[in-house]
Write a protein that holds these residues in place. Structure first.
Motif, PDB file in Angstrom:
ATOM      1  N   UNK A  34     -14.270  23.569  37.078  1.00  0.00           N
ATOM      2  CA  UNK A  34     -15.130  24.131  38.122  1.00  0.00           C
ATOM      3  C   UNK A  34     -14.647  25.518  38.549  1.00  0.00           C
ATOM      4  N   UNK A  35     -13.402  25.823  38.231  1.00  0.00           N
ATOM      5  CA  UNK A  35     -12.850  27.134  38.575  1.00  0.00           C
ATOM      6  C   UNK A  35     -13.202  28.214  37.541  1.00  0.00           C
ATOM      7  N   UNK A  36     -13.733  27.817  36.393  1.00  0.00           N
ATOM      8  CA  UNK A  36     -14.114  28.767  35.348  1.00  0.00           C
ATOM      9  C   UNK A  36     -15.470  29.382  35.692  1.00  0.00           C
ATOM     10  N   UNK A  37     -15.651  30.645  35.306  1.00  0.00           N
ATOM     11  CA  UNK A  37     -16.951  31.291  35.533  1.00  0.00           C
ATOM     12  C   UNK A  37     -17.304  32.164  34.330  1.00  0.00           C
ATOM     13  N   UNK A  38     -18.567  32.513  34.240  1.00  0.00           N
ATOM     14  CA  UNK A  38     -19.027  33.372  33.149  1.00  0.00           C
ATOM     15  C   UNK A  38     -18.348  34.736  33.186  1.00  0.00           C
ATOM     16  N   UNK A  39     -18.034  35.214  34.382  1.00  0.00           N
ATOM     17  CA  UNK A  39     -17.429  36.538  34.537  1.00  0.00           C
ATOM     18  C   UNK A  39     -15.979  36.584  34.066  1.00  0.00           C
ATOM     19  N   UNK A  40     -15.364  35.433  33.825  1.00  0.00           N
ATOM     20  CA  UNK A  40     -13.974  35.409  33.358  1.00  0.00           C
ATOM     21  C   UNK A  40     -13.816  36.182  32.048  1.00  0.00           C
ATOM     22  N   UNK A  41     -14.825  36.117  31.185  1.00  0.00           N
ATOM     23  CA  UNK A  41     -14.763  36.845  29.914  1.00  0.00           C
ATOM     24  C   UNK A  41     -14.541  38.335  30.167  1.00  0.00           C
ATOM     25  N   UNK A  42     -15.280  38.897  31.113  1.00  0.00           N
ATOM     26  CA  UNK A  42     -15.160  40.329  31.407  1.00  0.00           C
ATOM     27  C   UNK A  42     -13.754  40.675  31.886  1.00  0.00           C
ATOM     28  N   UNK A  43     -13.201  39.824  32.740  1.00  0.00           N
ATOM     29  CA  UNK A  43     -11.880  40.090  33.299  1.00  0.00           C
ATOM     30  C   UNK A  43     -10.791  40.035  32.229  1.00  0.00           C
ATOM     31  N   UNK A  44     -10.839  39.045  31.338  1.00  0.00           N
ATOM     32  CA  UNK A  44      -9.747  38.897  30.373  1.00  0.00           C
ATOM     33  C   UNK A  44      -9.849  39.861  29.196  1.00  0.00           C
ATOM     34  N   UNK A  45     -11.002  40.450  28.963  1.00  0.00           N
ATOM     35  CA  UNK A  45     -11.139  41.367  27.828  1.00  0.00           C
ATOM     36  C   UNK A  45     -11.226  42.835  28.247  1.00  0.00           C
ATOM     37  N   UNK A  46     -11.194  43.109  29.526  1.00  0.00           N
ATOM     38  CA  UNK A  46     -11.329  44.490  30.015  1.00  0.00           C
ATOM     39  C   UNK A  46     -10.282  45.404  29.384  1.00  0.00           C
ATOM     40  N   UNK A  47     -10.741  46.463  28.742  1.00  0.00           N
ATOM     41  CA  UNK A  47      -9.851  47.444  28.144  1.00  0.00           C
ATOM     42  C   UNK A  47      -9.275  47.049  26.795  1.00  0.00           C
ATOM     43  N   UNK A  48      -9.630  45.877  26.305  1.00  0.00           N
ATOM     44  CA  UNK A  48      -9.067  45.402  25.043  1.00  0.00           C
ATOM     45  C   UNK A  48      -9.995  45.709  23.867  1.00  0.00           C
ATOM     46  N   UNK A  49      -9.446  45.658  22.688  1.00  0.00           N
ATOM     47  CA  UNK A  49     -10.219  45.777  21.456  1.00  0.00           C
ATOM     48  C   UNK A  49     -10.728  44.381  21.117  1.00  0.00           C
ATOM     49  N   UNK A  50     -12.002  44.286  20.750  1.00  0.00           N
ATOM     50  CA  UNK A  50     -12.609  42.976  20.510  1.00  0.00           C
ATOM     51  C   UNK A  50     -13.356  42.985  19.180  1.00  0.00           C
ATOM     52  N   UNK A  51     -13.131  41.946  18.397  1.00  0.00           N
ATOM     53  CA  UNK A  51     -13.928  41.673  17.203  1.00  0.00           C
ATOM     54  C   UNK A  51     -14.718  40.398  17.461  1.00  0.00           C
ATOM     55  N   UNK A  52     -15.924  40.343  16.891  1.00  0.00           N
ATOM     56  CA  UNK A  52     -16.843  39.237  17.118  1.00  0.00           C
ATOM     57  C   UNK A  52     -17.285  38.674  15.774  1.00  0.00           C
ATOM     58  N   UNK A  53     -17.385  37.360  15.690  1.00  0.00           N
ATOM     59  CA  UNK A  53     -17.955  36.721  14.509  1.00  0.00           C
ATOM     60  C   UNK A  53     -19.413  36.410  14.811  1.00  0.00           C
ATOM     61  N   UNK A  54     -20.283  36.843  13.901  1.00  0.00           N
ATOM     62  CA  UNK A  54     -21.712  36.563  14.025  1.00  0.00           C
ATOM     63  C   UNK A  54     -22.137  35.576  12.955  1.00  0.00           C
ATOM     64  N   UNK A  55     -22.897  34.594  13.366  1.00  0.00           N
ATOM     65  CA  UNK A  55     -23.544  33.665  12.446  1.00  0.00           C
ATOM     66  C   UNK A  55     -25.041  33.873  12.638  1.00  0.00           C
ATOM     67  N   UNK A  56     -25.675  34.500  11.662  1.00  0.00           N
ATOM     68  CA  UNK A  56     -27.093  34.835  11.758  1.00  0.00           C
ATOM     69  C   UNK A  56     -27.383  35.607  13.046  1.00  0.00           C
ATOM     70  N   UNK A  57     -26.593  36.644  13.295  1.00  0.00           N
ATOM     71  CA  UNK A  57     -26.717  37.568  14.422  1.00  0.00           C
ATOM     72  C   UNK A  57     -26.315  36.958  15.766  1.00  0.00           C
ATOM     73  N   UNK A  58     -25.849  35.711  15.792  1.00  0.00           N
ATOM     74  CA  UNK A  58     -25.429  35.062  17.032  1.00  0.00           C
ATOM     75  C   UNK A  58     -23.909  35.002  17.093  1.00  0.00           C
ATOM     76  N   UNK A  59     -23.282  35.508  18.184  1.00  0.00           N
ATOM     77  CA  UNK A  59     -21.826  35.418  18.321  1.00  0.00           C
ATOM     78  C   UNK A  59     -21.350  33.972  18.388  1.00  0.00           C
ATOM     79  N   UNK A  60     -20.375  33.640  17.536  1.00  0.00           N
ATOM     80  CA  UNK A  60     -19.811  32.285  17.520  1.00  0.00           C
ATOM     81  C   UNK A  60     -18.291  32.296  17.679  1.00  0.00           C
TER      82      UNK A  60
END
Length: 141
Positions: A34-60
């Motif tokens: 219940x303490x997790x939120x959607x905005x946590x992603x923004x906080x933990x990746x701020x300023x970092x380099x990110x690679x994404x895996x896409x499966x048929x254009x959808x991030x997985x």
């Protein structure tokens, strides 16, 4: 391989927020989800380099790291995509772009992830405590 690895762009933010939330809810069962939120992603990746895996254009899946320290901060794969080599492919793509030694922290209770990293040659070099529980610092030389 039905997926591709690409550089992060802002259009991936919403699906990655949801992926990060769902993956932590599934993996971090000892924490209060219940303490997790959607905005946590923004906080933990701020300023970092990110690679994404896409499966048929959808991030997985994604990996995020802090290049100045060769420190991998996050590696998450959609729970329904586990066991398909996505995490290992993301890790290899990241490591191809960073120096050594590379480090990351893995929560001690996250035994699945710990086994994954150790099977790939990462070694425990230290341990500590965080707000999410005790962790190991792992190093790849």
């Amino acid at each position: 391989m039905r997926w591709t690895i690409v550089e992060y762009v802002p259009q991936y933010a919403e699906p990655l927020r949801l992926l990060y939330l769902r993956a932590r809810q599934r993996a971090f069962t000892w924490l209060d989800a219940a303490q997790f939120s959607l905005e946590d992603f923004d906080a933990v990746t701020r300023g970092e380099t990110i690679l994404v895996v896409l499966n048929q254009a959808e991030p997985v899946g994604f990996i995020a790291w802090w290049p100045p320290d060769n420190f991998i901060h996050s590696l998450f794969v959609a729970p329904e995509q586990h066991g398909q080599g996505i995490g290992q492919a993301l890790l290899q793509a990241c490591l191809a772009r960073m120096g050594r030694p590379a480090t990351l922290k893995c929560l001690q209770q996250n035994t699945r992830a710990l086994g994954f990293y150790r099977a790939l040659g990462w070694t425990i070099t230290a341990e500590g405590d965080s707000s999410e529980g005790p962790y190991f610092l792992l190093t790849l030389r």
